[in-house]
Write an enzyme that holds these catalytic residues in place. Sequence first.
Site, PDB file in Angstrom:
ATOM      1  N   TYR A 137      65.284  53.948   8.071  1.00  0.00           N
ATOM      2  CA  TYR A 137      64.234  52.931   8.048  1.00  0.00           C
ATOM      3  C   TYR A 137      63.838  52.656   6.612  1.00  0.00           C
ATOM      4  CZ  TYR A 137      59.444  51.096   8.959  1.00  0.00           C
ATOM      5  OH  TYR A 137      58.290  50.357   9.003  1.00  0.00           O
ATOM      6  N   LYS A 165      67.527  49.975   9.617  1.00  0.00           N
ATOM      7  CA  LYS A 165      66.437  49.024   9.840  1.00  0.00           C
ATOM      8  C   LYS A 165      65.913  48.549   8.496  1.00  0.00           C
ATOM      9  CE  LYS A 165      61.605  48.922  11.323  1.00  0.00           C
ATOM     10  NZ  LYS A 165      60.484  49.757  11.798  1.00  0.00           N
ATOM     11  N   VAL A 207      63.467  45.734  15.449  1.00  0.00           N
ATOM     12  CA  VAL A 207      62.302  46.580  15.662  1.00  0.00           C
ATOM     13  C   VAL A 207      61.084  45.707  15.406  1.00  0.00           C
ATOM     14  CG1 VAL A 207      61.038  48.641  14.983  1.00  0.00           C
ATOM     15  CG2 VAL A 207      63.534  48.668  15.011  1.00  0.00           C
TER      16      VAL A 207
END
Length: 308
Positions: A137, A165, A207
Amino acid sequence: MAKIGWQGVFPAVTTQFREDFSLDLAATHTVIGNLVRDGVSGLIVCGTVGENTALSLAEKVQVMEAAKDAAAGRVPVIAGIAEFTTAFAKDTAREAARIGVNGVMVMPALVYSAKPHETAAHFRGVASATDLPVMVYNNPPIYKNDVTPDILAMLADVETIVCFKESSGDTRRFTDLRNLVGDRFTLFAGLDDVVVESVLMGAEGWVSGMSNAFPVEGETLFRLAREGRMAELMPIYEWFMPLLHLDARPDLVQCIKLCEAIMGRGSAITRPPRLALPEAERAAVEAMMRTALAKRPALPDVGLKIAA
C-alpha cells in the site's frame, strides 16, 4: 499461498465505535455484511479508513474475525497492517494468518521516514512472516514514505507480494511499474478521484473509501471503466466526483464516515485523535450529500448481484 481474485471494488471498511469511543463490534459486523449484500468484490479491514492506528492489536484481531464471519467466504477479506516497526507488523501478519483472512495489505513502517532500501526491507520482512498474499500500500500524502516503482522492483522476487495499491494520485506510475517488471504485480487504484484514470492505465481493482456510502454506484462505475463503456460511465463519474474528492483530504475518514451515516450505513463517530468535523465543514459535506442524493443517477446494468 492462497489465491485471491484481485479484481473489482474492495471498500476500505470503516470500524464502528460507540459514543464513548469503545469498539462496536456488532455494528462493524453489520456494516461489513451490508457491503457484501450490496455486491462488492472484496473487503479491506483495518486500513486507513478503518482507523488502523487507533486500534490495539486485540481490537484488530476482533475486527478481522468479525469481517471473516460477516463475509462468510463470499468475498475475500484483506486485513491492513500498519505498525511502527517491522517486528510489530510481522506479529499482526501472523495473527491475520491464524484468523484465516485471505490476505494482508501492508503499509510502510509508520512514523519513521525511511530510505528506499529500508522501505523495501520492511515489506520483505513482513511478507516473510506469512504465506498470505500481500498487497503493498502506497499513500505518500498520508504516510510520508513513498513506495516508488523502483522500490517495488526490488520486491519482484518476493513471491507472496502480489498486488500494489497506488494512492499517490499519479497514474503514470502504473506505466512506469510495468516498464520495470511487466505484469508482475496486480495493480489497484487507491485514490477515489482518479479511479477511472487508474483503470485506463491498467488497474484491475479499486480500494475505495466512498463505496462505503455508495457501494452499488462504486462497483458499477468500476465495471463500466473495466468494460470501456465511457459514454455510460461519464455521467456517473461526474455525479460522483465531488464526493470522491473527499477521499483525498487529510480528514477523509471523518468525511467518509459522515457520508456513510447519512446513508444509514454506519456511524460518523471517529476515535481520537480524529475528531468530528467542525460545524462548517460538516455542513458542507451534508450539503454535498443532499445534492448527490437529489441527482442520484440511474445505473446501467453491469451484472451486479445484490442479495435480497
